[in-house]
Design an enzyme around this catalytic site. Structure first.
Site, PDB file in Angstrom:
ATOM      1  N   ARG A 152     -25.752  22.940 -17.131  1.00 26.98           N
ATOM      2  CA  ARG A 152     -26.001  24.094 -16.061  1.00 26.98           C
ATOM      3  C   ARG A 152     -26.254  25.418 -17.053  1.00 26.98           C
ATOM      4  O   ARG A 152     -25.623  25.448 -17.918  1.00 26.98           O
ATOM      5  CB  ARG A 152     -24.706  24.090 -15.179  1.00 26.98           C
ATOM      6  CG  ARG A 152     -24.698  23.013 -14.178  1.00 26.98           C
ATOM      7  CD  ARG A 152     -23.426  23.224 -13.436  1.00 26.98           C
ATOM      8  NE  ARG A 152     -23.440  22.038 -12.300  1.00 26.98           N
ATOM      9  CZ  ARG A 152     -22.790  20.933 -12.458  1.00 26.98           C
ATOM     10  NH1 ARG A 152     -22.193  20.416 -13.477  1.00 26.98           N
ATOM     11  NH2 ARG A 152     -22.663  20.118 -11.536  1.00 26.98           N
ATOM     12  N   ARG A 154     -32.676  19.849 -14.440  1.00 18.31           N
ATOM     13  CA  ARG A 154     -31.416  18.829 -14.098  1.00 18.31           C
ATOM     14  C   ARG A 154     -31.894  17.865 -13.067  1.00 18.31           C
ATOM     15  O   ARG A 154     -31.856  16.542 -13.280  1.00 18.31           O
ATOM     16  CB  ARG A 154     -30.349  19.481 -13.569  1.00 18.31           C
ATOM     17  CG  ARG A 154     -29.323  20.255 -14.578  1.00 18.31           C
ATOM     18  CD  ARG A 154     -28.551  21.033 -13.905  1.00 18.31           C
ATOM     19  NE  ARG A 154     -27.310  20.326 -13.143  1.00 18.31           N
ATOM     20  CZ  ARG A 154     -26.157  19.413 -13.655  1.00 18.31           C
ATOM     21  NH1 ARG A 154     -26.222  19.493 -14.791  1.00 18.31           N
ATOM     22  NH2 ARG A 154     -25.515  18.821 -12.612  1.00 18.31           N
ATOM     23  N   HIS A 166     -21.519  15.541 -11.549  1.00 16.28           N
ATOM     24  CA  HIS A 166     -21.651  15.833 -10.246  1.00 16.28           C
ATOM     25  C   HIS A 166     -20.201  15.572  -9.597  1.00 16.28           C
ATOM     26  O   HIS A 166     -19.188  14.961 -10.281  1.00 16.28           O
ATOM     27  CB  HIS A 166     -22.576  14.788  -9.704  1.00 16.28           C
ATOM     28  CG  HIS A 166     -24.024  15.244  -9.793  1.00 16.28           C
ATOM     29  ND1 HIS A 166     -25.002  14.383  -9.548  1.00 16.28           N
ATOM     30  CD2 HIS A 166     -24.557  16.474 -10.000  1.00 16.28           C
ATOM     31  CE1 HIS A 166     -26.208  15.210  -9.782  1.00 16.28           C
ATOM     32  NE2 HIS A 166     -25.880  16.485  -9.878  1.00 16.28           N
ATOM     33  N   TYR A 209     -12.166   6.775 -10.597  1.00 17.79           N
ATOM     34  CA  TYR A 209     -12.603   5.652 -11.595  1.00 17.79           C
ATOM     35  C   TYR A 209     -13.630   6.337 -12.559  1.00 17.79           C
ATOM     36  O   TYR A 209     -13.704   6.182 -13.810  1.00 17.79           O
ATOM     37  CB  TYR A 209     -13.186   4.622 -10.716  1.00 17.79           C
ATOM     38  CG  TYR A 209     -14.146   3.716 -11.415  1.00 17.79           C
ATOM     39  CD1 TYR A 209     -13.784   2.849 -12.688  1.00 17.79           C
ATOM     40  CD2 TYR A 209     -15.523   3.803 -11.574  1.00 17.79           C
ATOM     41  CE1 TYR A 209     -14.583   2.256 -13.288  1.00 17.79           C
ATOM     42  CE2 TYR A 209     -16.359   3.042 -12.140  1.00 17.79           C
ATOM     43  CZ  TYR A 209     -15.803   2.047 -13.138  1.00 17.79           C
ATOM     44  OH  TYR A 209     -16.659   1.410 -13.997  1.00 17.79           O
ATOM     45  N   HIS A 260     -32.616  25.416 -13.425  1.00 18.38           N
ATOM     46  CA  HIS A 260     -32.044  24.352 -12.767  1.00 18.38           C
ATOM     47  C   HIS A 260     -32.684  22.996 -12.389  1.00 18.38           C
ATOM     48  O   HIS A 260     -32.362  22.024 -12.394  1.00 18.38           O
ATOM     49  CB  HIS A 260     -31.322  24.985 -11.584  1.00 18.38           C
ATOM     50  CG  HIS A 260     -30.062  24.153 -10.804  1.00 18.38           C
ATOM     51  ND1 HIS A 260     -28.823  24.128 -11.407  1.00 18.38           N
ATOM     52  CD2 HIS A 260     -30.245  23.040 -10.045  1.00 18.38           C
ATOM     53  CE1 HIS A 260     -28.071  23.284 -10.878  1.00 18.38           C
ATOM     54  NE2 HIS A 260     -28.796  22.406  -9.714  1.00 18.38           N
ATOM     55  N   LYS A 276     -18.370  23.383 -14.740  1.00 15.89           N
ATOM     56  CA  LYS A 276     -18.306  23.710 -13.503  1.00 15.89           C
ATOM     57  C   LYS A 276     -17.244  22.988 -12.416  1.00 15.89           C
ATOM     58  O   LYS A 276     -16.818  23.417 -11.891  1.00 15.89           O
ATOM     59  CB  LYS A 276     -19.663  23.490 -12.739  1.00 15.89           C
ATOM     60  CG  LYS A 276     -19.548  23.936 -11.237  1.00 15.89           C
ATOM     61  CD  LYS A 276     -21.014  23.788 -10.667  1.00 15.89           C
ATOM     62  CE  LYS A 276     -21.012  24.521  -9.123  1.00 15.89           C
ATOM     63  NZ  LYS A 276     -22.196  24.171  -8.474  1.00 15.89           N
TER      64      LYS A 276
END
Length: 419
Positions: free
Chosen positions: A242, A348, A372, A382, A345, A281
Protein backbone atom coordinates in the site's frame (compact mmCIF):
# COMPACT_ATOMS: atom_id res chain seq x y z
CA UNK A 1 -34.75 1.79 77.94
CA UNK A 2 -34.54 4.51 75.28
CA UNK A 3 -31.11 5.89 74.32
CA UNK A 4 -30.45 9.61 74.80
CA UNK A 5 -28.56 11.82 72.38
CA UNK A 6 -26.18 12.86 75.19
CA UNK A 7 -25.28 9.22 75.84
CA UNK A 8 -24.68 8.65 72.15
CA UNK A 9 -22.52 11.76 71.88
CA UNK A 10 -20.46 11.01 74.99
CA UNK A 11 -19.86 7.32 74.25
CA UNK A 12 -16.09 6.65 74.22
CA UNK A 13 -14.36 3.82 72.38
CA UNK A 14 -13.21 0.84 74.42
CA UNK A 15 -10.79 -1.97 73.79
CA UNK A 16 -13.66 -3.93 72.24
CA UNK A 17 -16.71 -3.01 70.24
CA UNK A 18 -19.85 -2.44 72.31
CA UNK A 19 -23.49 -1.43 71.75
CA UNK A 20 -25.76 1.29 73.12
CA UNK A 21 -29.31 -0.03 72.82
CA UNK A 22 -32.37 2.04 71.90
CA UNK A 23 -35.94 0.75 71.58
CA UNK A 24 -37.44 -1.80 69.13
CA UNK A 25 -34.15 -3.25 67.87
CA UNK A 26 -32.24 -0.02 67.17
CA UNK A 27 -28.73 0.29 68.61
CA UNK A 28 -25.54 2.33 68.21
CA UNK A 29 -22.36 0.30 67.71
CA UNK A 30 -19.23 1.95 69.14
CA UNK A 31 -16.00 0.61 67.57
CA UNK A 32 -12.49 0.62 69.11
CA UNK A 33 -11.38 3.03 66.40
CA UNK A 34 -13.93 5.58 67.67
CA UNK A 35 -16.48 5.27 64.86
CA UNK A 36 -20.15 4.94 65.75
CA UNK A 37 -22.74 3.32 63.50
CA UNK A 38 -26.50 2.72 63.71
CA UNK A 39 -27.98 -0.75 63.20
CA UNK A 40 -31.50 -2.15 63.36
CA UNK A 41 -32.07 -5.80 64.36
CA UNK A 42 -35.27 -7.41 63.11
CA UNK A 43 -36.90 -10.75 62.40
CA UNK A 44 -38.35 -11.48 58.95
CA UNK A 45 -39.99 -14.82 58.11
CA UNK A 46 -38.55 -16.25 61.32
CA UNK A 47 -34.98 -15.30 60.44
CA UNK A 48 -32.84 -12.79 62.36
CA UNK A 49 -31.38 -9.98 60.26
CA UNK A 50 -30.03 -6.46 60.57
CA UNK A 51 -29.65 -3.36 58.46
CA UNK A 52 -27.23 -0.41 58.78
CA UNK A 53 -28.56 3.16 58.95
CA UNK A 54 -25.30 5.08 58.70
CA UNK A 55 -22.78 6.69 61.03
CA UNK A 56 -23.35 8.92 64.01
CA UNK A 57 -23.47 11.95 64.25
CA UNK A 58 -24.09 12.33 60.50
CA UNK A 59 -27.26 10.29 61.10
CA UNK A 60 -28.76 11.67 64.32
CA UNK A 61 -30.65 9.65 66.92
CA UNK A 62 -33.99 11.05 65.75
CA UNK A 63 -33.21 10.24 62.10
CA UNK A 64 -32.09 6.71 63.01
CA UNK A 65 -35.43 6.19 64.79
CA UNK A 66 -37.30 7.41 61.67
CA UNK A 67 -35.39 4.90 59.55
CA UNK A 68 -36.20 2.16 62.10
CA UNK A 69 -39.90 2.99 62.05
CA UNK A 70 -39.93 3.01 58.23
CA UNK A 71 -38.29 -0.43 58.25
CA UNK A 72 -40.82 -1.77 60.78
CA UNK A 73 -43.69 -0.63 58.53
CA UNK A 74 -42.08 -2.43 55.58
CA UNK A 75 -41.89 -5.61 57.63
CA UNK A 76 -45.59 -5.32 58.49
CA UNK A 77 -46.28 -5.03 54.74
CA UNK A 78 -44.22 -8.17 54.06
CA UNK A 79 -41.24 -6.30 52.57
CA UNK A 80 -37.71 -7.16 53.65
CA UNK A 81 -35.99 -3.78 54.36
CA UNK A 82 -32.50 -4.92 53.41
CA UNK A 83 -33.60 -6.58 50.18
CA UNK A 84 -35.61 -3.49 49.26
CA UNK A 85 -32.54 -1.32 49.77
CA UNK A 86 -30.45 -3.65 47.59
CA UNK A 87 -33.13 -3.57 44.88
CA UNK A 88 -33.28 0.25 44.99
CA UNK A 89 -29.48 0.50 44.74
CA UNK A 90 -29.43 -1.85 41.78
CA UNK A 91 -32.19 0.19 40.13
CA UNK A 92 -30.18 3.38 40.66
CA UNK A 93 -27.07 1.80 39.20
CA UNK A 94 -29.03 0.38 36.29
CA UNK A 95 -30.45 3.81 35.50
CA UNK A 96 -26.88 4.91 34.77
CA UNK A 97 -26.49 2.30 32.00
CA UNK A 98 -27.09 4.72 29.18
CA UNK A 99 -25.99 4.24 25.57
CA UNK A 100 -23.18 6.75 26.14
CA UNK A 101 -21.89 4.83 29.17
CA UNK A 102 -21.90 1.57 27.19
CA UNK A 103 -20.17 3.33 24.28
CA UNK A 104 -17.40 4.60 26.57
CA UNK A 105 -16.85 1.19 28.17
CA UNK A 106 -16.84 -0.52 24.76
CA UNK A 107 -14.31 1.91 23.28
CA UNK A 108 -12.05 1.51 26.33
CA UNK A 109 -12.27 -2.25 25.93
CA UNK A 110 -11.15 -1.96 22.29
CA UNK A 111 -8.12 0.04 23.43
CA UNK A 112 -7.26 -2.38 26.25
CA UNK A 113 -7.37 -5.29 23.85
CA UNK A 114 -5.19 -3.31 21.43
CA UNK A 115 -7.77 -3.61 18.69
CA UNK A 116 -7.46 0.15 18.11
CA UNK A 117 -4.78 2.78 18.25
CA UNK A 118 -5.33 5.90 20.38
CA UNK A 119 -5.76 7.94 17.21
CA UNK A 120 -8.37 5.56 15.79
CA UNK A 121 -10.22 5.54 19.11
CA UNK A 122 -10.39 9.34 19.10
CA UNK A 123 -11.72 9.31 15.53
CA UNK A 124 -14.42 6.74 16.38
CA UNK A 125 -15.47 8.68 19.47
CA UNK A 126 -15.57 11.97 17.55
CA UNK A 127 -18.00 10.45 15.03
CA UNK A 128 -20.20 9.03 17.79
CA UNK A 129 -20.14 12.30 19.71
CA UNK A 130 -21.15 14.30 16.67
CA UNK A 131 -23.72 12.07 15.01
CA UNK A 132 -25.09 9.53 17.53
CA UNK A 133 -24.81 10.59 21.17
CA UNK A 134 -26.88 13.80 20.87
CA UNK A 135 -29.83 11.65 19.76
CA UNK A 136 -29.60 8.55 21.97
CA UNK A 137 -26.62 9.01 24.31
CA UNK A 138 -28.65 9.66 27.48
CA UNK A 139 -31.18 6.87 26.88
CA UNK A 140 -30.99 3.61 28.83
CA UNK A 141 -29.81 0.77 26.56
CA UNK A 142 -32.77 -1.33 27.69
CA UNK A 143 -35.26 1.18 26.26
CA UNK A 144 -33.63 1.54 22.84
CA UNK A 145 -35.45 -0.07 19.94
CA UNK A 146 -34.30 -0.53 16.37
CA UNK A 147 -36.12 2.61 15.21
CA UNK A 148 -34.33 4.67 17.90
CA UNK A 149 -30.93 3.39 16.78
CA UNK A 150 -31.75 4.10 13.14
CA UNK A 151 -32.88 7.69 13.73
CA UNK A 152 -29.41 9.34 13.89
CA UNK A 153 -28.20 7.17 10.99
CA UNK A 154 -31.06 8.39 8.80
CA UNK A 155 -29.83 11.95 9.28
CA UNK A 156 -26.31 11.00 8.16
CA UNK A 157 -27.74 9.03 5.22
CA UNK A 158 -29.91 12.01 4.19
CA UNK A 159 -26.73 14.09 3.93
CA UNK A 160 -25.40 11.52 1.42
CA UNK A 161 -22.63 10.37 3.75
CA UNK A 162 -23.27 6.71 3.10
CA UNK A 163 -19.84 5.42 4.10
CA UNK A 164 -20.06 7.22 7.46
CA UNK A 165 -23.60 5.95 8.02
CA UNK A 166 -22.39 2.40 7.38
CA UNK A 167 -19.50 2.75 9.83
CA UNK A 168 -21.74 4.25 12.51
CA UNK A 169 -24.25 1.42 12.06
CA UNK A 170 -21.47 -1.08 12.77
CA UNK A 171 -20.34 0.91 15.83
CA UNK A 172 -23.87 1.01 17.24
CA UNK A 173 -24.29 -2.72 16.61
CA UNK A 174 -21.05 -3.44 18.46
CA UNK A 175 -21.98 -1.19 21.40
CA UNK A 176 -25.39 -2.80 21.80
CA UNK A 177 -23.70 -6.20 21.49
CA UNK A 178 -21.46 -5.19 24.38
CA UNK A 179 -24.60 -4.35 26.40
CA UNK A 180 -25.85 -7.90 25.72
CA UNK A 181 -22.53 -9.30 26.96
CA UNK A 182 -22.86 -7.21 30.13
CA UNK A 183 -26.28 -8.74 30.78
CA UNK A 184 -28.11 -5.42 30.48
CA UNK A 185 -30.28 -6.50 27.54
CA UNK A 186 -31.25 -9.95 26.26
CA UNK A 187 -30.94 -9.30 22.52
CA UNK A 188 -29.30 -6.79 20.25
CA UNK A 189 -31.92 -4.63 18.47
CA UNK A 190 -29.22 -3.11 16.27
CA UNK A 191 -28.97 -6.37 14.32
CA UNK A 192 -32.39 -5.63 12.87
CA UNK A 193 -30.91 -2.57 11.11
CA UNK A 194 -29.46 -4.87 8.42
CA UNK A 195 -30.52 -3.62 5.01
CA UNK A 196 -32.18 -0.50 6.40
CA UNK A 197 -29.62 1.93 4.98
CA UNK A 198 -28.41 2.57 1.47
CA UNK A 199 -25.09 0.75 0.97
CA UNK A 200 -21.95 2.87 0.52
CA UNK A 201 -20.89 3.49 -3.05
CA UNK A 202 -18.01 1.21 -3.96
CA UNK A 203 -15.12 3.09 -5.54
CA UNK A 204 -13.03 0.78 -7.66
CA UNK A 205 -9.39 1.79 -8.01
CA UNK A 206 -8.53 1.82 -11.73
CA UNK A 207 -6.09 -0.80 -12.95
CA UNK A 208 -4.84 -1.80 -16.39
CA UNK A 209 -5.85 -5.03 -18.05
CA UNK A 210 -2.98 -7.48 -17.78
CA UNK A 211 -2.43 -7.37 -21.57
CA UNK A 212 -1.31 -3.74 -21.14
CA UNK A 213 1.51 -4.56 -18.72
CA UNK A 214 4.15 -4.50 -21.52
CA UNK A 215 2.96 -1.01 -22.49
CA UNK A 216 3.25 0.24 -18.88
CA UNK A 217 6.75 -1.21 -18.41
CA UNK A 218 7.93 0.28 -21.72
CA UNK A 219 6.63 3.72 -20.81
CA UNK A 220 8.30 3.42 -17.42
CA UNK A 221 11.64 2.62 -19.07
CA UNK A 222 11.45 5.96 -20.89
CA UNK A 223 10.28 7.98 -17.86
CA UNK A 224 12.61 10.98 -17.53
CA UNK A 225 11.34 12.48 -14.29
CA UNK A 226 12.94 12.30 -10.84
CA UNK A 227 14.96 9.10 -10.48
CA UNK A 228 13.61 8.32 -7.00
CA UNK A 229 10.05 8.59 -8.33
CA UNK A 230 10.77 6.04 -11.05
CA UNK A 231 12.31 3.72 -8.46
CA UNK A 232 9.27 4.18 -6.21
CA UNK A 233 6.98 3.05 -9.06
CA UNK A 234 9.17 0.03 -9.76
CA UNK A 235 9.32 -0.84 -6.05
CA UNK A 236 5.52 -0.51 -5.79
CA UNK A 237 5.04 -2.79 -8.79
CA UNK A 238 7.37 -5.43 -7.37
CA UNK A 239 6.00 -5.44 -3.81
CA UNK A 240 2.40 -4.26 -4.52
CA UNK A 241 2.25 -2.87 -0.98
CA UNK A 242 0.00 0.00 0.00
CA UNK A 243 1.00 3.61 -0.62
CA UNK A 244 1.42 4.61 3.04
CA UNK A 245 3.35 1.41 3.80
CA UNK A 246 5.84 2.35 1.06
CA UNK A 247 6.02 6.13 1.49
CA UNK A 248 6.68 5.81 5.24
CA UNK A 249 9.06 2.83 4.96
CA UNK A 250 12.33 3.10 6.92
CA UNK A 251 15.61 1.43 5.98
CA UNK A 252 15.67 -0.19 9.42
CA UNK A 253 12.71 -2.37 8.36
CA UNK A 254 14.72 -4.14 5.64
CA UNK A 255 16.82 -7.27 6.12
CA UNK A 256 18.55 -7.68 2.77
CA UNK A 257 20.51 -10.71 3.98
CA UNK A 258 17.26 -12.61 4.55
CA UNK A 259 15.52 -10.74 1.70
CA UNK A 260 12.62 -9.63 3.91
CA UNK A 261 10.87 -6.33 4.52
CA UNK A 262 9.00 -6.30 7.84
CA UNK A 263 6.32 -3.63 7.99
CA UNK A 264 5.58 -2.93 11.67
CA UNK A 265 2.09 -2.51 13.08
CA UNK A 266 3.03 1.08 13.97
CA UNK A 267 5.99 3.29 13.19
CA UNK A 268 7.75 6.01 15.14
CA UNK A 269 5.95 9.26 14.27
CA UNK A 270 7.83 11.89 12.26
CA UNK A 271 7.34 15.39 13.72
CA UNK A 272 5.19 17.51 11.45
CA UNK A 273 4.13 14.60 9.21
CA UNK A 274 0.48 13.67 9.48
CA UNK A 275 -0.27 9.97 10.07
CA UNK A 276 3.45 9.11 9.99
CA UNK A 277 2.86 6.57 12.78
CA UNK A 278 1.05 4.31 10.33
CA UNK A 279 2.54 0.91 9.62
CA UNK A 280 0.80 -2.11 8.13
CA UNK A 281 -2.83 -1.27 7.43
CA UNK A 282 -4.21 -4.31 9.27
CA UNK A 283 -2.37 -3.06 12.40
CA UNK A 284 -0.31 -6.20 12.75
CA UNK A 285 3.22 -6.84 11.53
CA UNK A 286 3.33 -7.72 7.82
CA UNK A 287 6.18 -9.50 6.03
CA UNK A 288 7.08 -8.80 2.39
CA UNK A 289 9.57 -11.27 0.86
CA UNK A 290 11.97 -9.47 -1.48
CA UNK A 291 12.75 -10.87 -4.91
CA UNK A 292 16.20 -10.59 -6.50
CA UNK A 293 14.88 -7.77 -8.67
CA UNK A 294 13.56 -5.89 -5.63
CA UNK A 295 16.94 -6.18 -3.89
CA UNK A 296 18.59 -4.63 -6.97
CA UNK A 297 16.05 -1.79 -6.90
CA UNK A 298 16.84 -1.27 -3.21
CA UNK A 299 20.54 -0.86 -4.11
CA UNK A 300 19.57 1.84 -6.62
CA UNK A 301 17.31 3.55 -4.07
CA UNK A 302 20.13 3.50 -1.50
CA UNK A 303 22.46 5.18 -3.98
CA UNK A 304 19.93 8.00 -4.44
CA UNK A 305 18.44 8.45 -0.95
CA UNK A 306 21.46 7.56 1.17
CA UNK A 307 20.34 4.36 2.86
CA UNK A 308 19.34 5.94 6.20
CA UNK A 309 16.02 7.06 7.62
CA UNK A 310 13.24 7.05 5.03
CA UNK A 311 13.38 4.85 1.96
CA UNK A 312 11.66 7.52 -0.13
CA UNK A 313 12.32 11.02 1.24
CA UNK A 314 10.62 13.99 -0.36
CA UNK A 315 12.09 16.53 -2.78
CA UNK A 316 12.77 19.18 -0.15
CA UNK A 317 13.57 17.28 3.04
CA UNK A 318 15.33 14.01 3.84
CA UNK A 319 13.35 13.62 7.05
CA UNK A 320 9.93 13.98 5.42
CA UNK A 321 8.45 11.34 3.09
CA UNK A 322 7.66 11.52 -0.59
CA UNK A 323 4.25 13.09 -1.26
CA UNK A 324 1.27 10.75 -1.45
CA UNK A 325 0.54 12.20 -4.91
CA UNK A 326 4.01 11.49 -6.34
CA UNK A 327 3.29 8.11 -7.93
CA UNK A 328 -0.06 9.18 -9.40
CA UNK A 329 1.48 12.39 -10.76
CA UNK A 330 4.15 10.29 -12.46
CA UNK A 331 1.52 7.96 -13.93
CA UNK A 332 -0.26 10.99 -15.38
CA UNK A 333 3.07 12.07 -16.89
CA UNK A 334 3.29 8.61 -18.44
CA UNK A 335 -0.07 9.26 -20.10
CA UNK A 336 -2.52 7.47 -17.79
CA UNK A 337 -5.76 8.87 -16.43
CA UNK A 338 -5.48 8.04 -12.72
CA UNK A 339 -9.24 8.39 -12.19
CA UNK A 340 -10.33 5.92 -14.86
CA UNK A 341 -7.31 4.08 -16.23
CA UNK A 342 -4.53 3.41 -13.70
CA UNK A 343 -3.56 4.63 -10.23
CA UNK A 344 -0.86 3.53 -7.81
CA UNK A 345 -3.30 1.35 -5.87
CA UNK A 346 -4.15 -0.37 -9.15
CA UNK A 347 -0.79 -2.16 -9.03
CA UNK A 348 -2.22 -4.25 -6.17
CA UNK A 349 -5.21 -5.24 -8.30
CA UNK A 350 -2.99 -6.17 -11.23
CA UNK A 351 -0.66 -8.26 -9.05
CA UNK A 352 -3.53 -10.02 -7.30
CA UNK A 353 -5.26 -10.82 -10.63
CA UNK A 354 -2.04 -12.19 -12.12
CA UNK A 355 -1.22 -14.39 -9.12
CA UNK A 356 -4.74 -15.84 -9.03
CA UNK A 357 -4.95 -16.36 -12.80
CA UNK A 358 -1.63 -18.18 -12.81
CA UNK A 359 -3.22 -20.98 -10.81
CA UNK A 360 0.13 -21.65 -9.12
CA UNK A 361 -0.49 -20.20 -5.66
CA UNK A 362 -2.95 -20.97 -2.89
CA UNK A 363 -5.64 -18.45 -2.11
CA UNK A 364 -4.37 -18.23 1.47
CA UNK A 365 -0.84 -17.30 0.35
CA UNK A 366 -2.14 -14.63 -2.04
CA UNK A 367 -4.49 -13.15 0.57
CA UNK A 368 -1.76 -13.16 3.22
CA UNK A 369 0.66 -11.39 0.90
CA UNK A 370 -1.99 -8.87 -0.14
CA UNK A 371 -2.60 -8.27 3.60
CA UNK A 372 -6.34 -8.40 3.05
CA UNK A 373 -8.75 -8.53 5.98
CA UNK A 374 -10.25 -12.01 6.18
CA UNK A 375 -13.91 -11.66 7.24
CA UNK A 376 -14.23 -15.24 8.43
CA UNK A 377 -12.69 -15.05 11.90
CA UNK A 378 -11.74 -18.74 11.96
CA UNK A 379 -9.97 -18.49 8.61
CA UNK A 380 -8.40 -15.17 9.67
CA UNK A 381 -6.81 -16.80 12.71
CA UNK A 382 -5.56 -19.68 10.56
CA UNK A 383 -4.09 -17.47 7.82
CA UNK A 384 -2.41 -15.16 10.32
CA UNK A 385 -0.84 -18.08 12.16
CA UNK A 386 0.17 -20.03 9.06
CA UNK A 387 1.97 -17.11 7.32
CA UNK A 388 2.71 -19.33 4.25
CA UNK A 389 6.10 -17.61 4.12
CA UNK A 390 7.89 -20.25 2.01
CA UNK A 391 5.18 -20.20 -0.65
CA UNK A 392 5.07 -16.41 -0.54
CA UNK A 393 8.83 -16.13 -1.16
CA UNK A 394 8.48 -18.31 -4.26
CA UNK A 395 5.39 -16.35 -5.31
CA UNK A 396 7.07 -12.93 -5.02
CA UNK A 397 10.04 -14.16 -7.08
CA UNK A 398 7.63 -15.56 -9.68
CA UNK A 399 5.86 -12.18 -9.86
CA UNK A 400 9.16 -10.31 -10.38
CA UNK A 401 10.21 -12.79 -13.09
CA UNK A 402 6.79 -12.41 -14.73
CA UNK A 403 7.23 -8.61 -14.88
CA UNK A 404 10.60 -9.14 -16.56
CA UNK A 405 9.02 -11.51 -19.07
CA UNK A 406 6.09 -9.27 -20.00
CA UNK A 407 8.40 -6.27 -20.43
CA UNK A 408 9.30 -7.95 -23.76
CA UNK A 409 5.91 -9.38 -24.76
CA UNK A 410 2.70 -10.33 -23.00
CA UNK A 411 2.51 -13.81 -21.51
CA UNK A 412 -0.69 -15.32 -20.15
CA UNK A 413 -0.10 -15.84 -16.39
CA UNK A 414 -0.96 -19.55 -16.33
CA UNK A 415 1.49 -20.21 -19.18
CA UNK A 416 4.44 -18.59 -17.40
CA UNK A 417 6.59 -21.00 -15.43
CA UNK A 418 9.01 -18.44 -14.02
CA UNK A 419 12.77 -18.26 -13.84
Amino acid sequence: MALSDIAARNAKPGKKMYKLTDEYGLYLQVNPAGTKRWYFNFVFDGKQSRIAFGGYPLVSLSRAREKRDEARLMILDGVHPKQKRIAEKEAEEDALNTFEKMAREWSQQMLRRRRWSETHARRVWRDLEKHVLPAIGDQHVGTLKTKDLLAPLRVVEANDRLELASRLKQRITDIMGYAVQCGLIDRNPAKDMAGALMPPRVTHRPALRLERLPELLTRLDYYNGRELTKLAIQFTLLTFSRSSEIRLARWSEFDTERAIWTIPAQRTPIPGVKFSYRGAKMQSEHIVPLSRQTLLILDEIRAVSGGEGLLFPGDHSLIKPMSENTVNNALRTLGYNTATELCGHGFRTMACSTLIESGKWSRDAVERQMSHQERNTVRAAYIHKAEHIVERKLMMQWWADYLDAVSREFVVPYEFEGG
